[in-house]
Scaffold this motif. Structure first.
Motif, PDB file in Angstrom:
ATOM      1  N   ASP A   1      31.387  69.182 114.453  1.00  0.00           N
ATOM      2  CA  ASP A   1      30.964  69.875 113.232  1.00  0.00           C
ATOM      3  C   ASP A   1      31.757  69.298 112.070  1.00  0.00           C
ATOM      4  O   ASP A   1      32.974  69.118 112.185  1.00  0.00           O
ATOM      5  CB  ASP A   1      31.223  71.378 113.368  1.00  0.00           C
ATOM      6  N   ASP A   2      31.081  69.019 110.955  1.00  0.00           N
ATOM      7  CA  ASP A   2      31.776  68.478 109.789  1.00  0.00           C
ATOM      8  C   ASP A   2      32.629  69.532 109.093  1.00  0.00           C
ATOM      9  O   ASP A   2      33.420  69.200 108.215  1.00  0.00           O
ATOM     10  CB  ASP A   2      30.796  67.826 108.812  1.00  0.00           C
ATOM     11  N   ASP A   3      32.497  70.794 109.488  1.00  0.00           N
ATOM     12  CA  ASP A   3      33.323  71.869 108.954  1.00  0.00           C
ATOM     13  C   ASP A   3      34.409  72.196 109.976  1.00  0.00           C
ATOM     14  O   ASP A   3      34.112  72.756 111.038  1.00  0.00           O
ATOM     15  CB  ASP A   3      32.474  73.111 108.672  1.00  0.00           C
TER      16      ASP A   3
ATOM     17  N   VAL B   1      36.487  74.440 110.182  1.00  0.00           N
ATOM     18  CA  VAL B   1      36.641  75.871 110.441  1.00  0.00           C
ATOM     19  C   VAL B   1      35.928  76.268 111.740  1.00  0.00           C
ATOM     20  O   VAL B   1      36.395  77.133 112.485  1.00  0.00           O
ATOM     21  CB  VAL B   1      36.125  76.712 109.244  1.00  0.00           C
ATOM     22  N   THR B   2      34.816  75.609 112.039  1.00  0.00           N
ATOM     23  CA  THR B   2      34.062  75.940 113.257  1.00  0.00           C
ATOM     24  C   THR B   2      34.923  75.757 114.498  1.00  0.00           C
ATOM     25  O   THR B   2      34.946  76.633 115.379  1.00  0.00           O
ATOM     26  CB  THR B   2      32.785  75.082 113.354  1.00  0.00           C
TER      27      THR B   2
ATOM     28  N   ASP C   1      26.949  71.038 115.690  1.00  0.00           N
ATOM     29  CA  ASP C   1      26.353  71.397 114.404  1.00  0.00           C
ATOM     30  C   ASP C   1      25.062  70.600 114.223  1.00  0.00           C
ATOM     31  O   ASP C   1      25.009  69.407 114.513  1.00  0.00           O
ATOM     32  CB  ASP C   1      27.340  71.075 113.280  1.00  0.00           C
TER      33      ASP C   1
ATOM     34  N   LYS D   1      25.170  80.446 112.253  1.00  0.00           N
ATOM     35  CA  LYS D   1      26.419  80.664 111.525  1.00  0.00           C
ATOM     36  C   LYS D   1      26.199  81.813 110.561  1.00  0.00           C
ATOM     37  O   LYS D   1      25.091  81.964 110.071  1.00  0.00           O
ATOM     38  CB  LYS D   1      26.816  79.395 110.765  1.00  0.00           C
TER      39      LYS D   1
END
Length: 186
Positions: free
Chosen positions: A70-72, A74-75, A116, A167
């Protein structure tokens, strides 16, 4: 939960016991241990509990390897936090893009992949299409995570994976998927 065969094998490995030695320790015959370790029979529930107690005393627990692509970032932190709700030893790896994730899948050989859908570069759908080319991932469960509400995107993700989670992700939902993956390993 570990299979009886895996449990016996890991106990013997941790203890340095032969099948005969483990049989003496548990008060059963050598052929019984041999049959359990080779997956030809299952112990009585009381004996299974004995094996689990011995494994616990040796620090042996069920294991789950999870990878988050995932590029985030936080995930992956949310997934790590959710592991506290799973009764197993869980390791969580992370990759911030699809290319890095494909390499990590090959290296880590995870049991479970949280992927993601929408990422820059190679998106999650393309990653999923490329996974069969990586040896050793045949039993890996792919769970897509997305903020997208597009029916087309959700349908394509559902056709390529085992599940799709929306999400924002919830601890209980993630823990349930991890526990289901552990149960499917039996």
């Amino acid at each position: 939960m570990l299979t009886t065969s895996e449990l016996v094998s890991r106990i013997r490995g941790a203890n340095g016991d032969t099948q005969e030695g483990l049989a003496r320790r548990l008060g059963v015959s050598y052929p019984t241990i041999n049959s359990w370790e080779r997956g030809r029979s299952e112990p009585h529930p009381a004996r299974r509990r004995e094996l689990e107690d011995l494994a616990e005393s040796l620090g042996i627990r069920a294991e789950l390897s999870v990878l988050v692509i995932d590029d985030d970032p936080v995930t992956s932190e949310i997934v790590r936090a959710a592991t506290r709700h799973v009764d197993a030893s869980v390791t969580v790896g992370a990759a911030l893009d699809g290319w890095e994730g494909l390499v990590a899948c090959g290296a880590q050989q995870p049991n479970l992949l949280f992927l993601d859908v929408m990422m820059p570069g190679i998106d999650g759908l393309e990653v999923a299409r490329r996974l069969p080319a990586i040896e050793g991932l045949e039993k890996m469960r792919v769970v897509f995570v997305t903020a997208s509400q597009s029916a087309d995107v959700l349908n394509r993700a559902a056709s390529l994976g085992h599940a799709v989670l929306n999400k924002p992700l919830e601890f209980d939902q993630l823990a349930r998927v991890m526990t289901e993956t552990l149960d499917a390993q039996d």
